[in-house]
Motif scaffolding. Structure first.
Motif, PDB file in Angstrom:
ATOM      1  N   GLU A  35       0.824  -1.211   0.000  1.00 40.80           N
ATOM      2  CA  GLU A  35       0.000   0.000   0.000  1.00 40.80           C
ATOM      3  C   GLU A  35       0.860   1.264   0.000  1.00 40.80           C
ATOM      4  O   GLU A  35       0.466   2.290  -0.577  1.00 40.80           O
ATOM      5  CB  GLU A  35      -0.926  -0.015   1.217  1.00 40.80           C
ATOM      6  CG  GLU A  35      -2.040  -1.049   1.117  1.00 40.80           C
ATOM      7  CD  GLU A  35      -2.907  -1.092   2.347  1.00 40.80           C
ATOM      8  OE1 GLU A  35      -2.563  -0.410   3.347  1.00 40.80           O
ATOM      9  OE2 GLU A  35      -3.936  -1.800   2.331  1.00 40.80           O
ATOM     10  N   GLU A  36       2.026   1.178   0.654  1.00 45.01           N
ATOM     11  CA  GLU A  36       2.923   2.344   0.704  1.00 45.01           C
ATOM     12  C   GLU A  36       3.450   2.711  -0.682  1.00 45.01           C
ATOM     13  O   GLU A  36       3.559   3.881  -1.030  1.00 45.01           O
ATOM     14  CB  GLU A  36       4.106   2.057   1.634  1.00 45.01           C
ATOM     15  CG  GLU A  36       3.779   2.151   3.111  1.00 45.01           C
ATOM     16  CD  GLU A  36       3.663   3.586   3.595  1.00 45.01           C
ATOM     17  OE1 GLU A  36       4.385   4.452   3.066  1.00 45.01           O
ATOM     18  OE2 GLU A  36       2.832   3.826   4.482  1.00 45.01           O
ATOM     19  N   ILE A  37       3.784   1.699  -1.482  1.00 45.21           N
ATOM     20  CA  ILE A  37       4.400   2.010  -2.783  1.00 45.21           C
ATOM     21  C   ILE A  37       3.373   2.130  -3.909  1.00 45.21           C
ATOM     22  O   ILE A  37       3.695   2.646  -4.982  1.00 45.21           O
ATOM     23  CB  ILE A  37       5.462   0.961  -3.173  1.00 45.21           C
ATOM     24  CG1 ILE A  37       4.824  -0.397  -3.509  1.00 45.21           C
ATOM     25  CG2 ILE A  37       6.522   0.819  -2.101  1.00 45.21           C
ATOM     26  CD1 ILE A  37       5.742  -1.322  -4.262  1.00 45.21           C
ATOM     27  N   TYR A  38       2.129   1.681  -3.667  1.00 45.20           N
ATOM     28  CA  TYR A  38       1.140   1.638  -4.749  1.00 45.20           C
ATOM     29  C   TYR A  38       0.890   3.009  -5.390  1.00 45.20           C
ATOM     30  O   TYR A  38       0.806   3.107  -6.624  1.00 45.20           O
ATOM     31  CB  TYR A  38      -0.157   1.028  -4.231  1.00 45.20           C
ATOM     32  CG  TYR A  38      -1.196   0.793  -5.305  1.00 45.20           C
ATOM     33  CD1 TYR A  38      -0.906   0.042  -6.439  1.00 45.20           C
ATOM     34  CD2 TYR A  38      -2.486   1.315  -5.182  1.00 45.20           C
ATOM     35  CE1 TYR A  38      -1.849  -0.182  -7.426  1.00 45.20           C
ATOM     36  CE2 TYR A  38      -3.436   1.098  -6.158  1.00 45.20           C
ATOM     37  CZ  TYR A  38      -3.128   0.354  -7.277  1.00 45.20           C
ATOM     38  OH  TYR A  38      -4.070   0.142  -8.237  1.00 45.20           O
ATOM     39  N   PRO A  39       0.755   4.102  -4.599  1.00 41.51           N
ATOM     40  CA  PRO A  39       0.558   5.411  -5.250  1.00 41.51           C
ATOM     41  C   PRO A  39       1.681   5.779  -6.216  1.00 41.51           C
ATOM     42  O   PRO A  39       1.443   6.428  -7.232  1.00 41.51           O
ATOM     43  CB  PRO A  39       0.496   6.388  -4.066  1.00 41.51           C
ATOM     44  CG  PRO A  39       0.036   5.555  -2.922  1.00 41.51           C
ATOM     45  CD  PRO A  39       0.665   4.207  -3.142  1.00 41.51           C
ATOM     46  N   TYR A  40       2.912   5.352  -5.928  1.00 40.17           N
ATOM     47  CA  TYR A  40       4.041   5.666  -6.809  1.00 40.17           C
ATOM     48  C   TYR A  40       3.987   4.827  -8.091  1.00 40.17           C
ATOM     49  O   TYR A  40       4.380   5.288  -9.168  1.00 40.17           O
ATOM     50  CB  TYR A  40       5.354   5.439  -6.068  1.00 40.17           C
ATOM     51  CG  TYR A  40       5.488   6.307  -4.840  1.00 40.17           C
ATOM     52  CD1 TYR A  40       5.835   7.651  -4.943  1.00 40.17           C
ATOM     53  CD2 TYR A  40       5.225   5.796  -3.575  1.00 40.17           C
ATOM     54  CE1 TYR A  40       5.931   8.459  -3.829  1.00 40.17           C
ATOM     55  CE2 TYR A  40       5.313   6.589  -2.448  1.00 40.17           C
ATOM     56  CZ  TYR A  40       5.661   7.920  -2.574  1.00 40.17           C
ATOM     57  OH  TYR A  40       5.748   8.723  -1.464  1.00 40.17           O
ATOM     58  N   ASP A  85     -15.500  10.316   0.717  1.00 41.68           N
ATOM     59  CA  ASP A  85     -14.189   9.874   1.205  1.00 41.68           C
ATOM     60  C   ASP A  85     -13.474   9.005   0.166  1.00 41.68           C
ATOM     61  O   ASP A  85     -12.255   9.087   0.007  1.00 41.68           O
ATOM     62  CB  ASP A  85     -14.338   9.074   2.507  1.00 41.68           C
ATOM     63  CG  ASP A  85     -14.605   9.976   3.702  1.00 41.68           C
ATOM     64  OD1 ASP A  85     -14.580  11.208   3.546  1.00 41.68           O
ATOM     65  OD2 ASP A  85     -14.858   9.432   4.800  1.00 41.68           O
ATOM     66  N   ASP A  86     -14.241   8.168  -0.538  1.00 39.98           N
ATOM     67  CA  ASP A  86     -13.651   7.342  -1.596  1.00 39.98           C
ATOM     68  C   ASP A  86     -13.041   8.217  -2.687  1.00 39.98           C
ATOM     69  O   ASP A  86     -11.912   7.982  -3.139  1.00 39.98           O
ATOM     70  CB  ASP A  86     -14.710   6.426  -2.222  1.00 39.98           C
ATOM     71  CG  ASP A  86     -15.177   5.320  -1.289  1.00 39.98           C
ATOM     72  OD1 ASP A  86     -14.381   4.894  -0.434  1.00 39.98           O
ATOM     73  OD2 ASP A  86     -16.345   4.898  -1.424  1.00 39.98           O
ATOM     74  N   VAL A  87     -13.808   9.220  -3.124  1.00 32.75           N
ATOM     75  CA  VAL A  87     -13.340  10.087  -4.218  1.00 32.75           C
ATOM     76  C   VAL A  87     -12.072  10.834  -3.794  1.00 32.75           C
ATOM     77  O   VAL A  87     -11.113  10.956  -4.566  1.00 32.75           O
ATOM     78  CB  VAL A  87     -14.441  11.071  -4.657  1.00 32.75           C
ATOM     79  CG1 VAL A  87     -13.905  12.049  -5.710  1.00 32.75           C
ATOM     80  CG2 VAL A  87     -15.644  10.311  -5.222  1.00 32.75           C
ATOM     81  N   ILE A  88     -12.051  11.320  -2.552  1.00 34.91           N
ATOM     82  CA  ILE A  88     -10.860  12.023  -2.050  1.00 34.91           C
ATOM     83  C   ILE A  88      -9.655  11.081  -2.042  1.00 34.91           C
ATOM     84  O   ILE A  88      -8.549  11.451  -2.468  1.00 34.91           O
ATOM     85  CB  ILE A  88     -11.128  12.588  -0.641  1.00 34.91           C
ATOM     86  CG1 ILE A  88     -12.115  13.758  -0.730  1.00 34.91           C
ATOM     87  CG2 ILE A  88      -9.831  13.052   0.027  1.00 34.91           C
ATOM     88  CD1 ILE A  88     -12.634  14.238   0.608  1.00 34.91           C
ATOM     89  N   TYR A  89      -9.866   9.852  -1.573  1.00 35.20           N
ATOM     90  CA  TYR A  89      -8.768   8.872  -1.554  1.00 35.20           C
ATOM     91  C   TYR A  89      -8.280   8.582  -2.973  1.00 35.20           C
ATOM     92  O   TYR A  89      -7.073   8.546  -3.234  1.00 35.20           O
ATOM     93  CB  TYR A  89      -9.226   7.580  -0.873  1.00 35.20           C
ATOM     94  CG  TYR A  89      -8.241   6.444  -1.065  1.00 35.20           C
ATOM     95  CD1 TYR A  89      -7.038   6.422  -0.360  1.00 35.20           C
ATOM     96  CD2 TYR A  89      -8.492   5.431  -1.984  1.00 35.20           C
ATOM     97  CE1 TYR A  89      -6.112   5.400  -0.557  1.00 35.20           C
ATOM     98  CE2 TYR A  89      -7.570   4.407  -2.194  1.00 35.20           C
ATOM     99  CZ  TYR A  89      -6.385   4.397  -1.472  1.00 35.20           C
ATOM    100  OH  TYR A  89      -5.470   3.393  -1.687  1.00 35.20           O
ATOM    101  N   TRP A  90      -9.227   8.365  -3.901  1.00 29.81           N
ATOM    102  CA  TRP A  90      -8.850   8.048  -5.283  1.00 29.81           C
ATOM    103  C   TRP A  90      -8.063   9.181  -5.925  1.00 29.81           C
ATOM    104  O   TRP A  90      -7.120   8.955  -6.676  1.00 29.81           O
ATOM    105  CB  TRP A  90     -10.098   7.737  -6.112  1.00 29.81           C
ATOM    106  CG  TRP A  90     -10.811   6.485  -5.695  1.00 29.81           C
ATOM    107  CD1 TRP A  90     -10.258   5.375  -5.122  1.00 29.81           C
ATOM    108  CD2 TRP A  90     -12.207   6.210  -5.825  1.00 29.81           C
ATOM    109  NE1 TRP A  90     -11.240   4.434  -4.880  1.00 29.81           N
ATOM    110  CE2 TRP A  90     -12.429   4.909  -5.313  1.00 29.81           C
ATOM    111  CE3 TRP A  90     -13.291   6.926  -6.328  1.00 29.81           C
ATOM    112  CZ2 TRP A  90     -13.701   4.322  -5.284  1.00 29.81           C
ATOM    113  CZ3 TRP A  90     -14.559   6.346  -6.311  1.00 29.81           C
ATOM    114  CH2 TRP A  90     -14.750   5.063  -5.790  1.00 29.81           C
ATOM    115  N   LEU A  91      -8.458  10.438  -5.643  1.00 29.63           N
ATOM    116  CA  LEU A  91      -7.729  11.587  -6.179  1.00 29.63           C
ATOM    117  C   LEU A  91      -6.318  11.645  -5.596  1.00 29.63           C
ATOM    118  O   LEU A  91      -5.341  11.855  -6.309  1.00 29.63           O
ATOM    119  CB  LEU A  91      -8.477  12.883  -5.868  1.00 29.63           C
ATOM    120  CG  LEU A  91      -9.726  13.167  -6.702  1.00 29.63           C
ATOM    121  CD1 LEU A  91     -10.563  14.266  -6.046  1.00 29.63           C
ATOM    122  CD2 LEU A  91      -9.373  13.563  -8.133  1.00 29.63           C
TER     123      LEU A  91
END
Length: 290
Positions: free
Chosen positions: A62-67, A130-136
């Motif tokens: 989860e830590e590296i997934y955004p990258y 909250d989902d939309v904020i997380y996805w953004l």
């Protein structure tokens, strides 16, 4: 790691399965499993929890997934810019939205977009604010619909003022037919949604200093209407949300008018892809038809 490895990691994460990811990527399950094993060896930690129901990201994953998503988004931007320079309109845009926008706005909006830009695919993610904020934040979507009541993180371009209304059981009596005052709402039992779905209503209740009894905590609009129709309480909803709900309710105007402001939110970090710019332009154009 190669871009193919990033695509494999992303697809396995989305699908929750090596086999499903393999089918989508036109690879063998063993090739996908081998790629993940190579990544884990190279990184020095496990990316996925494996169980009978599928796979999920570990804490490290989860830590590296955004990258990983950022790398894939850079590739998508690069491809779209090259296509644009070659006079082509192609690509994929990922859009986050909540329920009432998905029901009332997106079908005609996306039909029009498809007519104009048949080479651009739009992927819609439906969820709570909250989902939309997380996805953004995570780079999963490029554009998101949000209410200003819950948005504190992104620039937001307002497109619609959505009046709040009160839904009550059929035949509910008020001093003025078709309207309800703040005083008449005091001490009433309320059907409320979970906080992540209900930022506008929570703000309304706090702003008006309503002393209410919360009788039901639900997670969607249909459940809210059904509980109200069954006499478990009254509720506050945006007018857009109240359309086409249960026959067992009445929709009342509120004496002290309040609004939720819906807008288009875009992360600060990166510019939009050419395809996402076209979708944003159409959304802003479409607001005149709402």
């Amino acid at each position: 790691m190669t871009l193919l490895y990033y695509r494999i990691l992303h697809t396995v994460t989305e699908q929750g399965s090596f086999a499903k990811a393999a089918t989508i990527l036109n690879l063998t399950p063993s090739a996908v499993s081998h790629a993940i094993a190579n990544m884990e060896k190279e990184l020095g930690f496990q990316l996925f929890n494996r169980n009978k129901g599928g796979v999920t990201l570990t804490g490290y994953g989860e830590e590296i997934y955004p990258y990983v998503l950022e790398m894939l988004n850079c590739e998508e931007r690069f491809t779209q810019v090259v296509d644009k320079l070659n006079g082509l309109e192609t690509g994929t845009v990922r859009l986050g939205a909540f329920n009432s926008v998905c029901i009332h706005w997106l079908p005609p909006m996306l039909q029009e977009f498809r007519k104009r830009y048949p080479g651009i695919e739009v992927e819609v993610y439906e969820g709570t604010y909250d989902d939309v904020i997380y996805w953004l934040n995570a780079g999963i979507v490029e554009i998101g619909f949000l209410s200003t009541s819950c948005n504190t993180e992104f620039p937001i371009k307002p497109i619609y003022d959505d009046r709040l209304v009160c839904i009550v059981p059929k035949g509910f009596k008020t001093k003025v037919p078709g309207r309800i005052s703040i005083k008449e709402m005091q001490k009433q039992s309320f059907v409320v949604q979970r906080e992540s779905c209900d930022a506008d209503i929570k703000k309304f209740i706090n702003d008006k200093e309503l002393d209410i009894h919360r009788s039901c905590h639900v997670i969607d609009d249909q459940a809210t209407a059904a509980m109200v129709a069954s006499g478990f309480g009254i509720s506050i909803l945006p007018e857009l949300t109240s359309r086409n709900l249960s026959d067992g309710i009445d929709v009342l105007e509120i004496d002290e008018t309040s609004m939720r402001i819906i807008g288009v939110a875009i992360p600060n970090k990166k510019g939009l892809t050419p395809a996402a710019e076209k979708l944003q332009d159409l959304i802003l154009e479409y607001k005149e038809k709402i």
